[in-house]
Design a protein around this motif. Structure first.
Motif, PDB file in Angstrom:
ATOM      1  N   ARG A  25       0.831  -1.206   0.000  1.00 38.78           N
ATOM      2  CA  ARG A  25       0.000   0.000   0.000  1.00 38.78           C
ATOM      3  C   ARG A  25       0.865   1.256   0.000  1.00 38.78           C
ATOM      4  O   ARG A  25       0.572   2.221  -0.729  1.00 38.78           O
TER       5      ARG A  25
ATOM      6  N   ARG B  22      -5.734   4.890 -13.175  1.00 32.74           N
ATOM      7  CA  ARG B  22      -6.910   4.389 -12.476  1.00 32.74           C
ATOM      8  C   ARG B  22      -7.105   5.088 -11.122  1.00 32.74           C
ATOM      9  O   ARG B  22      -6.218   5.783 -10.630  1.00 32.74           O
ATOM     10  N   ASP B  23      -8.239   4.862 -10.531  1.00 32.77           N
ATOM     11  CA  ASP B  23      -8.610   5.481  -9.262  1.00 32.77           C
ATOM     12  C   ASP B  23      -7.649   5.089  -8.137  1.00 32.77           C
ATOM     13  O   ASP B  23      -7.285   3.914  -7.988  1.00 32.77           O
ATOM     14  N   ARG B  24      -7.247   6.072  -7.340  1.00 28.60           N
ATOM     15  CA  ARG B  24      -6.256   5.865  -6.289  1.00 28.60           C
ATOM     16  C   ARG B  24      -6.708   4.808  -5.269  1.00 28.60           C
ATOM     17  O   ARG B  24      -5.939   3.887  -4.946  1.00 28.60           O
ATOM     18  N   GLU B  25      -7.909   4.946  -4.733  1.00 29.28           N
ATOM     19  CA  GLU B  25      -8.340   4.008  -3.695  1.00 29.28           C
ATOM     20  C   GLU B  25      -8.450   2.582  -4.229  1.00 29.28           C
ATOM     21  O   GLU B  25      -8.139   1.622  -3.526  1.00 29.28           O
ATOM     22  N   THR B  26      -8.877   2.446  -5.459  1.00 36.53           N
ATOM     23  CA  THR B  26      -8.941   1.114  -6.068  1.00 36.53           C
ATOM     24  C   THR B  26      -7.549   0.501  -6.161  1.00 36.53           C
ATOM     25  O   THR B  26      -7.347  -0.681  -5.848  1.00 36.53           O
ATOM     26  N   LEU B  27      -6.575   1.306  -6.567  1.00 43.55           N
ATOM     27  CA  LEU B  27      -5.204   0.798  -6.707  1.00 43.55           C
ATOM     28  C   LEU B  27      -4.585   0.468  -5.350  1.00 43.55           C
ATOM     29  O   LEU B  27      -3.869  -0.530  -5.212  1.00 43.55           O
TER      30      LEU B  27
ATOM     31  N   ARG C 111       0.059  -9.785 -14.770  1.00 42.89           N
ATOM     32  CA  ARG C 111      -0.899  -9.895 -13.671  1.00 42.89           C
ATOM     33  C   ARG C 111      -0.678 -11.176 -12.877  1.00 42.89           C
ATOM     34  O   ARG C 111      -0.744 -11.166 -11.640  1.00 42.89           O
TER      35      ARG C 111
ATOM     36  N   ARG D 173      -3.819  -6.854  -2.153  1.00 37.98           N
ATOM     37  CA  ARG D 173      -4.235  -8.228  -2.435  1.00 37.98           C
ATOM     38  C   ARG D 173      -3.624  -8.765  -3.731  1.00 37.98           C
ATOM     39  O   ARG D 173      -4.156  -9.705  -4.336  1.00 37.98           O
TER      40      ARG D 173
ATOM     41  N   ALA E 295      -6.133  -0.596  -2.740  1.00 30.76           N
ATOM     42  CA  ALA E 295      -6.729  -1.861  -2.319  1.00 30.76           C
ATOM     43  C   ALA E 295      -6.173  -3.035  -3.122  1.00 30.76           C
ATOM     44  O   ALA E 295      -5.887  -4.107  -2.564  1.00 30.76           O
ATOM     45  N   GLU E 296      -5.999  -2.850  -4.432  1.00 28.50           N
ATOM     46  CA  GLU E 296      -5.454  -3.928  -5.267  1.00 28.50           C
ATOM     47  C   GLU E 296      -4.023  -4.275  -4.865  1.00 28.50           C
ATOM     48  O   GLU E 296      -3.620  -5.438  -4.920  1.00 28.50           O
TER      49      GLU E 296
END
Length: 469
Positions: free
Chosen positions: A36, A60-65, A118, A71, A67-68
């Motif tokens: 993170r 891409r969106d900061r919060e999405t990244l 990926r 995980r 979180a990704e």
């Protein structure tokens, strides 16, 4: 020789961002930084730097990244942020190919290379900018605009992997994929003072249906700020693909051998026009190889440059017409003049044209296989980074360029026969922008070329000369 500023402000950049991917991944595994935090530092760096160069697009969106990142699946690239060149399909992420015809295109599936990234644990944050359909070695397009050189934002970052090269130079990412048909890895690597490796054809398997034999002009490959990072990414990209008969991966490093014989070709006996000052840089670079125990010999042109160009342009236009001809028919207003010219030229190609081009390519392949050197050396470009507002340079040192890509003719010898070619930093011109050197090996001798690059990297400090952004 004028050098650019040499230090990125340490108060602005966390140490993790300054390091290469190998060190970033080691820090993640050791727990000294979390995925993170690495993602947050990466996105902060992009926010601070990208507006000046326009290297990263479709972010891409900061919060999405964030979180990704937490995980990301286990693998050799687990948790590493990466932006993928905008010629490679990315599932759920806009992939435009730099064309307004695909401005809102959301692929349903990843390209094979992206799928490998990926699976290896990389977190895809967005795309890197490229010229429209990758045509031309200057990264500008009607969708995202121009990518600028980090060492002088009034200049081009090269292409077609210009966004990747600029993002690496600015420390926005630590690893970047690229693709190379006509120097698209090598030119931007040189102009952004990083490493770019075009692997032997087939080492990184492509995907999709179509002819597997005649084209063989383009391949994907790695770009990075260290040779060890090139090998790290190449190992992932070159995963064997049983669906692709030419797939020869995975890449396997090997221990260095003895001294190598390097043949310096310079301007190919005057066939390649060079901007004043370009060839002057290579005396010191070639001297480095001599000091390392390798032999460097200036050799006469081993083949007709005119014949290579004839074969290249025939095969290139024919390939492009086959791939993009339908777009010209369906959306003629969406096709830029350079692409229209390529398609129309390819559609006019006759069977005898193709046969002659293939015969020339075969003769050149036989020639390289029988040469009494291990590696050929050439400049990575024929001029320093040009004005970012140009579409392409129309002359070099008073010699007119008769097409949008003639100024990159120096990359054709490796591309035409799928030889491994590494661009290494070679220094800076008087204007302060970088230049690279191509090291071209025999087909399949990728590890030999990368070992030579590692020797050179250890003996030079060009990578430490960072842009002041």
């Amino acid at each position: 020789m004028t050098l650019p500023p040499t230090t990125l402000p340490p108060t602005i950049l966390p140490q993790t961002i300054l390091t290469d991917a190998t060190d970033q991944l080691a820090a993640l595994r050791a727990g000294t930084i979390t995925p993170r935090q690495l993602m947050a530092d990466t996105l902060d760096r992009i926010a601070a730097t990208n507006p000046a160069v326009n290297a990263i697009v479709a972010l891409r969106d900061r919060e999405t990244l964030l979180a990704e990142a937490e995980r990301a699946p286990a693998g050799p690239l687990q948790g590493l942020p990466m932006a993928v060149k905008d010629l490679a399909d990315t599932a759920g992420i806009v992939t435009t190919y730099g064309s307004p015809a695909f401005r809102d295109h959301l692929p349903a599936a990843d390209s094979p290379m992206v799928a490998r990234l990926r699976r290896a644990g990389a977190v895809i944050i967005g795309k890197t900018n490229t010229p429209e359909f990758g045509l031309g070695s200057h990264s500008f397009n009607p969708v995202y605009g121009v990518t600028r050189n980090p060492y002088d934002p009034t200049r081009s970052a090269g292409g077609s992997s210009g966004g990747a090269g600029a993002a690496l130079a600015c420390r926005m990412v630590a690893l970047a994929d690229g693709s190379d048909m006509m120097g698209s890895l090598r030119n931007p690597a040189g102009w952004n003072n990083v490493f770019g490796f075009r692997p032997s054809y087939g080492l990184v398997a492509g995907g999709g249906p179509g002819d597997l034999f005649v084209p063989q002009l383009s391949t994907e490959g790695p770009m990075a700020r260290s040779i060890r990072d090139l090998e790290l990414l190449l190992a992932v990209q070159s995963e064997h693909d049983p669906r692709h008969p030419h797939s020869s991966g995975p890449y396997r490093p090997k221990a260095p051998g003895g001294p190598l014989r390097i043949g310096w070709l310079g301007d190919w006996g005057g066939a390649y026009a060079m901007e004043p000052g370009v060839l002057d840089l290579y005396e010191a670079a070639l001297g480095t190889f001599t000091a390392l125990g390798h032999s460097v010999t200036a050799i006469a042109p081993p083949f007709s440059a005119a014949a290579l160009w004839e074969a290249w342009t025939t095969l290139r236009s024919w390939t492009i017409a086959g791939n993009l001809g339908p777009l010209l028919r369906q959306s003629p207003d969406m096709v830029k003049p350079d692409l229209r010219w390529e398609i129309e030229r390819g559609l006019a190609t006759t069977a005898s044209d193709l046969r002659r081009a293939s015969a020339i390519r075969s003769d050149w392949f036989r020639c390289t296989a029988g040469m009494a050197v291990d590696v050929l050396a050439l400049p990575s470009a024929q001029l320093f980074a040009f004005d970012a507002d140009w579409h392409w340079p129309h002359q070099i040192a008073g010699t007119a360029m008769d097409s949008y890509h003639r100024w990159m003719e120096v990359v054709v010898p490796a591309s035409l026969t799928g030889l491994p070619a590494l661009s290494v930093p070679a220094g800076f011109g008087v204007s302060g922008t970088p230049m690279g050197l191509q090291l071209i090996g025999h087909r399949g001798q990728d590890a030999t070329v990368l070992n030579l690059g590692r020797d050179y990297e250890a003996a030079t400090d060009w990578i430490a000369q960072t842009p002041a952004l």
